[in-house]
Design an enzyme around this catalytic site. Structure first.
Site, PDB file in Angstrom:
ATOM      1  N   ASP A   1      28.258  38.624  50.296  1.00 36.68           N
ATOM      2  CA  ASP A   1      29.541  37.955  50.090  1.00 36.68           C
ATOM      3  C   ASP A   1      30.637  38.858  50.677  1.00 36.68           C
ATOM      4  O   ASP A   1      30.816  38.899  51.889  1.00 36.68           O
ATOM      5  CB  ASP A   1      29.675  37.711  48.575  1.00 36.68           C
TER       6      ASP A   1
ATOM      7  N   PHE B   1      30.649  28.544  45.767  1.00 36.68           N
ATOM      8  CA  PHE B   1      29.755  29.221  44.838  1.00 36.68           C
ATOM      9  C   PHE B   1      28.424  28.482  44.856  1.00 36.68           C
ATOM     10  O   PHE B   1      28.389  27.256  44.761  1.00 36.68           O
ATOM     11  CB  PHE B   1      30.346  29.264  43.433  1.00 36.68           C
TER      12      PHE B   1
ATOM     13  N   ASP C   1      22.391  32.841  40.449  1.00 33.33           N
ATOM     14  CA  ASP C   1      22.701  32.419  39.086  1.00 33.33           C
ATOM     15  C   ASP C   1      24.192  32.195  38.838  1.00 33.33           C
ATOM     16  O   ASP C   1      25.047  32.654  39.586  1.00 33.33           O
ATOM     17  CB  ASP C   1      22.249  33.504  38.102  1.00 33.33           C
TER      18      ASP C   1
ATOM     19  N   ARG D   1      18.457  30.349  38.191  1.00 38.88           N
ATOM     20  CA  ARG D   1      17.736  31.097  39.228  1.00 38.88           C
ATOM     21  C   ARG D   1      16.470  30.366  39.656  1.00 38.88           C
ATOM     22  O   ARG D   1      16.003  30.543  40.783  1.00 38.88           O
ATOM     23  CB  ARG D   1      17.348  32.487  38.710  1.00 38.88           C
TER      24      ARG D   1
HETATM   25  P1  IMP Z   1      29.280  41.274  47.363  1.00 42.75           P
HETATM   26  O1  IMP Z   1      29.362  42.707  46.960  1.00 42.75           O
HETATM   27  O2  IMP Z   1      30.612  40.590  47.204  1.00 42.75           O
HETATM   28  O3  IMP Z   1      28.724  41.039  48.750  1.00 42.75           O
HETATM   29  O4  IMP Z   1      28.387  40.585  46.262  1.00 42.75           O
HETATM   30  C1  IMP Z   1      27.125  40.097  46.473  1.00 42.75           C
HETATM   31  C2  IMP Z   1      26.559  39.684  45.143  1.00 42.75           C
HETATM   32  O5  IMP Z   1      27.446  38.799  44.463  1.00 42.75           O
HETATM   33  C3  IMP Z   1      25.264  38.913  45.311  1.00 42.75           C
HETATM   34  O6  IMP Z   1      24.137  39.749  45.313  1.00 42.75           O
HETATM   35  C4  IMP Z   1      25.295  37.954  44.130  1.00 42.75           C
HETATM   36  O7  IMP Z   1      24.728  38.557  42.977  1.00 42.75           O
HETATM   37  C5  IMP Z   1      26.768  37.712  43.867  1.00 42.75           C
HETATM   38  N1  IMP Z   1      27.232  36.452  44.496  1.00 42.75           N
HETATM   39  C6  IMP Z   1      28.081  36.334  45.527  1.00 42.75           C
HETATM   40  N2  IMP Z   1      28.303  35.048  45.843  1.00 42.75           N
HETATM   41  C7  IMP Z   1      27.548  34.330  44.977  1.00 42.75           C
HETATM   42  C8  IMP Z   1      27.330  32.909  44.797  1.00 42.75           C
HETATM   43  O8  IMP Z   1      27.875  32.036  45.489  1.00 42.75           O
HETATM   44  N3  IMP Z   1      26.471  32.556  43.810  1.00 42.75           N
HETATM   45  C9  IMP Z   1      25.838  33.462  42.997  1.00 42.75           C
HETATM   46  N4  IMP Z   1      26.018  34.794  43.142  1.00 42.75           N
HETATM   47  C10 IMP Z   1      26.861  35.223  44.116  1.00 42.75           C
HETATM   48 MG    MG Z   2      24.626  37.232  39.995  1.00 39.70          MG
END
Ligand code: IMP
Ligand code: MG
Length: 200
Positions: A110, A159, A166, A172
């Site tokens: 993300d 999302f 989850d 999940r």
């Molecule tokens: P980042 O550090 O922002 O890249 O976060 C990544 C983590 O955020 C992933 O491993 C997920 O656990 C969570 N995440 C980000 N977007 C989503 C989503 O759309 N659905 C569920 N979990 C998400």
């Molecule tokens: Mg999560």
């Protein structure tokens, strides 16, 4: 609530973004690509629990190579953006990755803050190569300029849940990846997605 009304509400709350057949064929293709890139080598696949576990299970069986699965678990301090990617390692791999080929397997990238932290930790241990394979890439949300080597699907700025992903530990085990159109409603009533389990 009557069943007709209930399914109308359900379709508003979430809809299928990537169905199980699309996921299956994409994961098969990724497995073949990885096998081609690592001929004669035995890469270590490091997966971050819990989200990446479903993807890893399918990916390693789609990769006609000897691979070693290993797991890490982390907790973030609040929201990734608030915490600026500060992460605590709750479970670490129990092998020495120095001189090994490592592929970090993620459910979704993300902002990239979590990934930047994990890559820093792993790189410091001296692997001979370190690449990222993510099922979903939400590139539009990226704060840290990271481009995973292997990507299953480009993900819109929505999302998503299912296939490992989850909301508060739920959903999940949905076989499809759904985009959540009304997260507030879903959090208020998680049973709105119950029929999606039954269709597995
Ligand atoms: P980042 O550090 O922002 O890249 O976060 C990544 C983590 O955020 C992933 O491993 C997920 O656990 C969570 N995440 C980000 N977007 C989503 C989503 O759309 N659905 C569920 N979990 C998400
Ligand atoms: Mg999560």
């Amino acid at each position: 609530m009557g069943s007709l009304l209930r399914s109308a509400v359900m379709t508003e709350v979430a809809s299928v973004l990537f169905g199980r057949e699309d996921i299956r064929s994409r994961v098969q293709a990724l497995g073949r690509t990885i096998a081609g890139d690592y001929v004669g080598r035995e890469p270590i696949l490091i997966t971050v629990l819990k989200g990446g576990a479903v993807f890893l299970a399918d990916l390693m069986r789609a990769t006609p190579l000897s691979v070693e699965p290993h797991f890490m678990a982390i907790s973030r301090y609040g929201d990734a953006e608030e915490s600026l990617g500060r992460v605590q390692i709750l479970l670490d791999v129990d092998i020495d990755i120095a001189g090994r080929d490592v592929i970090l397997v993620e459910d979704i990238v993300d902002t990239g803050l979590t990934l930047r932290y994990l890559l820093g930790v792993l790189r410091a241990r001296g692997p001979s190569s370190l690449e990222v394979c993510t099922l979903l890439d939400k590139a539009v949300r990226r704060i840290v300029p990271l481009a995973p080597r292997y990507v299953g699907f480009e993900c819109p700025d929505r999302f998503v849940v299912g296939y490992g992903l989850d909301v508060q530990e739920r959903f999940r085990n949905l076989p499809d990846i759904l985009q959540v159109d009304d997260l507030v409603a879903l959090q208020a009533d998680p049973s709105l997605l119950a029929p999606r389990f039954a269709s597995a």
